[in-house]
Scaffold this motif. Sequence first.
Motif, PDB file in Angstrom:
ATOM      1  N   ALA A 121     -51.472  41.597 -10.030  1.00  8.75           N
ATOM      2  CA  ALA A 121     -52.195  40.722  -8.910  1.00  8.75           C
ATOM      3  C   ALA A 121     -52.718  39.391  -9.609  1.00  8.75           C
ATOM      4  O   ALA A 121     -52.875  38.406  -8.950  1.00  8.75           O
ATOM      5  CB  ALA A 121     -53.117  41.532  -8.271  1.00  8.75           C
ATOM      6  N   ARG A 138     -50.151  37.141 -10.672  1.00 12.98           N
ATOM      7  CA  ARG A 138     -49.432  36.408  -9.329  1.00 12.98           C
ATOM      8  C   ARG A 138     -50.404  35.488  -8.693  1.00 12.98           C
ATOM      9  O   ARG A 138     -49.940  34.407  -8.105  1.00 12.98           O
ATOM     10  CB  ARG A 138     -49.177  37.354  -8.224  1.00 12.98           C
ATOM     11  CG  ARG A 138     -47.971  38.657  -8.808  1.00 12.98           C
ATOM     12  CD  ARG A 138     -47.571  39.236  -7.546  1.00 12.98           C
ATOM     13  NE  ARG A 138     -46.296  40.138  -8.082  1.00 12.98           N
ATOM     14  CZ  ARG A 138     -45.206  39.959  -8.129  1.00 12.98           C
ATOM     15  NH1 ARG A 138     -44.781  38.523  -7.982  1.00 12.98           N
ATOM     16  NH2 ARG A 138     -44.344  40.902  -8.249  1.00 12.98           N
ATOM     17  N   ARG A 140     -50.604  31.692 -12.214  1.00 12.04           N
ATOM     18  CA  ARG A 140     -49.523  31.647 -12.850  1.00 12.04           C
ATOM     19  C   ARG A 140     -49.812  31.030 -14.532  1.00 12.04           C
ATOM     20  O   ARG A 140     -49.098  31.256 -15.612  1.00 12.04           O
ATOM     21  CB  ARG A 140     -48.273  30.973 -12.309  1.00 12.04           C
ATOM     22  CG  ARG A 140     -47.745  31.723 -11.431  1.00 12.04           C
ATOM     23  CD  ARG A 140     -47.167  33.022 -11.448  1.00 12.04           C
ATOM     24  NE  ARG A 140     -46.873  33.526 -10.138  1.00 12.04           N
ATOM     25  CZ  ARG A 140     -45.796  33.463  -9.547  1.00 12.04           C
ATOM     26  NH1 ARG A 140     -44.784  32.739 -10.151  1.00 12.04           N
ATOM     27  NH2 ARG A 140     -45.428  34.092  -8.439  1.00 12.04           N
ATOM     28  N   HIS A 190     -42.418  34.620 -15.959  1.00 13.58           N
ATOM     29  CA  HIS A 190     -42.559  33.600 -15.105  1.00 13.58           C
ATOM     30  C   HIS A 190     -41.439  33.802 -13.995  1.00 13.58           C
ATOM     31  O   HIS A 190     -41.492  33.993 -12.709  1.00 13.58           O
ATOM     32  CB  HIS A 190     -42.430  31.970 -15.607  1.00 13.58           C
ATOM     33  CG  HIS A 190     -43.700  31.547 -16.001  1.00 13.58           C
ATOM     34  ND1 HIS A 190     -44.861  31.349 -14.898  1.00 13.58           N
ATOM     35  CD2 HIS A 190     -43.957  31.028 -16.999  1.00 13.58           C
ATOM     36  CE1 HIS A 190     -45.766  30.532 -15.699  1.00 13.58           C
ATOM     37  NE2 HIS A 190     -45.313  30.553 -16.826  1.00 13.58           N
ATOM     38  N   LEU A 225     -41.907  37.203 -11.927  1.00 11.16           N
ATOM     39  CA  LEU A 225     -43.029  36.979 -11.049  1.00 11.16           C
ATOM     40  C   LEU A 225     -42.551  36.028  -9.703  1.00 11.16           C
ATOM     41  O   LEU A 225     -42.847  36.445  -8.705  1.00 11.16           O
ATOM     42  CB  LEU A 225     -44.307  36.240 -11.748  1.00 11.16           C
ATOM     43  CG  LEU A 225     -45.113  37.059 -12.591  1.00 11.16           C
ATOM     44  CD1 LEU A 225     -46.151  36.210 -13.531  1.00 11.16           C
ATOM     45  CD2 LEU A 225     -45.853  38.154 -11.897  1.00 11.16           C
ATOM     46  N   ASP A 226     -41.822  35.064 -10.062  1.00 13.55           N
ATOM     47  CA  ASP A 226     -41.249  34.174  -9.169  1.00 13.55           C
ATOM     48  C   ASP A 226     -40.292  34.864  -8.456  1.00 13.55           C
ATOM     49  O   ASP A 226     -40.256  34.662  -7.115  1.00 13.55           O
ATOM     50  CB  ASP A 226     -40.618  33.143  -9.911  1.00 13.55           C
ATOM     51  CG  ASP A 226     -41.638  32.054 -10.340  1.00 13.55           C
ATOM     52  OD1 ASP A 226     -42.798  32.052 -10.046  1.00 13.55           O
ATOM     53  OD2 ASP A 226     -41.234  31.020 -11.235  1.00 13.55           O
ATOM     54  N   ARG A 227     -39.395  35.411  -8.735  1.00 16.55           N
ATOM     55  CA  ARG A 227     -38.111  36.294  -8.078  1.00 16.55           C
ATOM     56  C   ARG A 227     -38.273  37.659  -7.369  1.00 16.55           C
ATOM     57  O   ARG A 227     -37.359  37.987  -6.697  1.00 16.55           O
ATOM     58  CB  ARG A 227     -36.884  36.046  -8.999  1.00 16.55           C
ATOM     59  CG  ARG A 227     -36.611  34.778  -9.642  1.00 16.55           C
ATOM     60  CD  ARG A 227     -36.101  33.598  -8.578  1.00 16.55           C
ATOM     61  NE  ARG A 227     -35.071  34.100  -7.923  1.00 16.55           N
ATOM     62  CZ  ARG A 227     -33.754  33.985  -8.456  1.00 16.55           C
ATOM     63  NH1 ARG A 227     -33.387  33.542  -9.569  1.00 16.55           N
ATOM     64  NH2 ARG A 227     -32.695  34.595  -7.803  1.00 16.55           N
ATOM     65  N   PHE A 228     -39.335  38.274  -7.796  1.00 18.80           N
ATOM     66  CA  PHE A 228     -39.374  39.566  -7.364  1.00 18.80           C
ATOM     67  C   PHE A 228     -40.951  39.567  -6.993  1.00 18.80           C
ATOM     68  O   PHE A 228     -41.851  40.563  -7.608  1.00 18.80           O
ATOM     69  CB  PHE A 228     -39.136  40.631  -8.527  1.00 18.80           C
ATOM     70  CG  PHE A 228     -37.604  40.596  -8.957  1.00 18.80           C
ATOM     71  CD1 PHE A 228     -36.746  40.802  -8.151  1.00 18.80           C
ATOM     72  CD2 PHE A 228     -37.460  40.386 -10.464  1.00 18.80           C
ATOM     73  CE1 PHE A 228     -35.407  40.891  -8.405  1.00 18.80           C
ATOM     74  CE2 PHE A 228     -36.213  40.526 -10.724  1.00 18.80           C
ATOM     75  CZ  PHE A 228     -35.299  40.752  -9.831  1.00 18.80           C
ATOM     76  N   PRO A 229     -41.289  39.134  -5.766  1.00 13.56           N
ATOM     77  CA  PRO A 229     -42.612  39.206  -5.358  1.00 13.56           C
ATOM     78  C   PRO A 229     -43.174  40.550  -4.886  1.00 13.56           C
ATOM     79  O   PRO A 229     -44.304  40.728  -4.932  1.00 13.56           O
ATOM     80  CB  PRO A 229     -42.881  38.266  -4.042  1.00 13.56           C
ATOM     81  CG  PRO A 229     -41.274  38.168  -3.572  1.00 13.56           C
ATOM     82  CD  PRO A 229     -40.494  38.114  -4.820  1.00 13.56           C
ATOM     83  N   GLU A 230     -42.106  41.552  -4.580  1.00 10.45           N
ATOM     84  CA  GLU A 230     -42.471  42.732  -4.412  1.00 10.45           C
ATOM     85  C   GLU A 230     -41.909  43.975  -5.250  1.00 10.45           C
ATOM     86  O   GLU A 230     -41.853  45.072  -4.920  1.00 10.45           O
ATOM     87  CB  GLU A 230     -41.945  43.359  -2.918  1.00 10.45           C
ATOM     88  CG  GLU A 230     -42.481  42.309  -1.875  1.00 10.45           C
ATOM     89  CD  GLU A 230     -43.931  42.395  -1.370  1.00 10.45           C
ATOM     90  OE1 GLU A 230     -44.258  43.404  -1.777  1.00 10.45           O
ATOM     91  OE2 GLU A 230     -44.532  41.329  -0.891  1.00 10.45           O
ATOM     92  N   TRP A 259     -37.157  45.812  -5.312  1.00  9.80           N
ATOM     93  CA  TRP A 259     -38.046  44.789  -5.300  1.00  9.80           C
ATOM     94  C   TRP A 259     -37.680  44.503  -3.483  1.00  9.80           C
ATOM     95  O   TRP A 259     -36.679  45.183  -2.980  1.00  9.80           O
ATOM     96  CB  TRP A 259     -37.592  43.609  -5.974  1.00  9.80           C
ATOM     97  CG  TRP A 259     -35.670  43.377  -5.861  1.00  9.80           C
ATOM     98  CD1 TRP A 259     -35.046  42.674  -5.098  1.00  9.80           C
ATOM     99  CD2 TRP A 259     -34.861  44.074  -6.889  1.00  9.80           C
ATOM    100  NE1 TRP A 259     -33.516  42.755  -5.455  1.00  9.80           N
ATOM    101  CE2 TRP A 259     -33.437  43.623  -6.598  1.00  9.80           C
ATOM    102  CE3 TRP A 259     -35.079  44.923  -8.006  1.00  9.80           C
ATOM    103  CZ2 TRP A 259     -32.563  44.170  -7.154  1.00  9.80           C
ATOM    104  CZ3 TRP A 259     -33.991  45.319  -8.853  1.00  9.80           C
ATOM    105  CH2 TRP A 259     -32.599  44.973  -8.212  1.00  9.80           C
TER     106      TRP A 259
END
Length: 395
Positions: free
Chosen positions: A256, A259, A262, A359, A362-367, A395
């Motif tokens: 968290a 996220r 960054r 990076h 974190l950007d491509r897999f928010p869940e 994800w």
Amino acid sequence: MTIDQEIRKYPFSESPGIDIDPAYGLLRSTEPLARVQLPYGEVSWLATRYEDVKTVLTDPRFSRAAAQGKDQPRLREEMTYEGIIGLDPPDHTRLRKLAGKALTARRVNEIRADAQRIANEYVDDMIAKGSPGDLVEMFALPFPITVICELLGVPFEDRAQFRIWTEGLTSTSEQLMSYVEQLFGYMGKLVAQRREQPTDDLLGALVKARDEGDRLTEQELLSIAGVGLLLTGVETVSTHIPNFVYALLTHPELMAQLRADRSLVPAAVEELLRMIPLNPAAMFPRYAVEDVELSGVTVRAGEPVLVSLPGANRDPEVFDNPETFDFTREQNPHVAFGHGPHHCLGAQLARMELQVALHTILDRFPELSLADGDAGVSWKSGLLVRGPNRLLVAW
């Protein structure tokens, strides 16, 4: 303390996760220079304090060259192929200087955009195949192999073979030297091509360094380009990407935090490097060339000393709250990449790749989450590196 100290079996445990054995902390406070016996080789001293580790890694009274021909303490029966790691200055200094001309900070920065493109391509493929997926097989392994192959100028169709070689070089397999010979033979052909048709890739730069000025020998060139860069540019990264992601997914407050900010990613990479060990045990002993005192213990000339980088990285004399992840740590002089003359040649490349990987994830897999909890994670065994060989994520 004397040479009559208790001899401990080492590694202390077979714990496969990202934690280190508590024995390191206990020894650091009560017996900072301990006697240990690895599965193969002679009995060795083990240094766990930060200052002792730095001393052994920098003081010329401790020698890597003196280890050659000795029954070195080691994890596998065969001796590890060492290349540049087995040298002392001035030979080691000459090779690092020449290799440094090819693998410059500028070159690493120039390929960051390419690394980002490659990372996105593998994530695109993961997303297209659907959740869940194995982060190791689909991203952590192919990403750094593709980056280093593009950097060296290795043909795309040969990258699967490079994966076999990189995994083989860190195994305890009896085929180790066969992998080295295969890799050197392959790289030798690429070197010959660069001489016929010069290129501006990293291998072309190394060939130029080999053929001009204070020349590299052919063996030195192949050692740096093949073994040195593969181990630092591939195996370190492919092992630590799932290590880092596992740490973040099992410490959701850290995920968290990243996220939300960054800009903390570079510092997070350094802290994750400090906290998570790459190897199951200390490797590459230094041999004392004269009597040396460390933490009240006299290491006699001719005795080997192993340095525990994870032990040093959790030394409370250097790090506040050393057992806690802290992505806002202002001073983080960790020794995860070693220290002194043998500081990892590919450290900046590995840092860049790890930053790009975090990076991108974190950007491509928010869940992002563990798809099946710890049941979806299996750990490497019988290797010289430690980390997941399967990390099932959703994800």
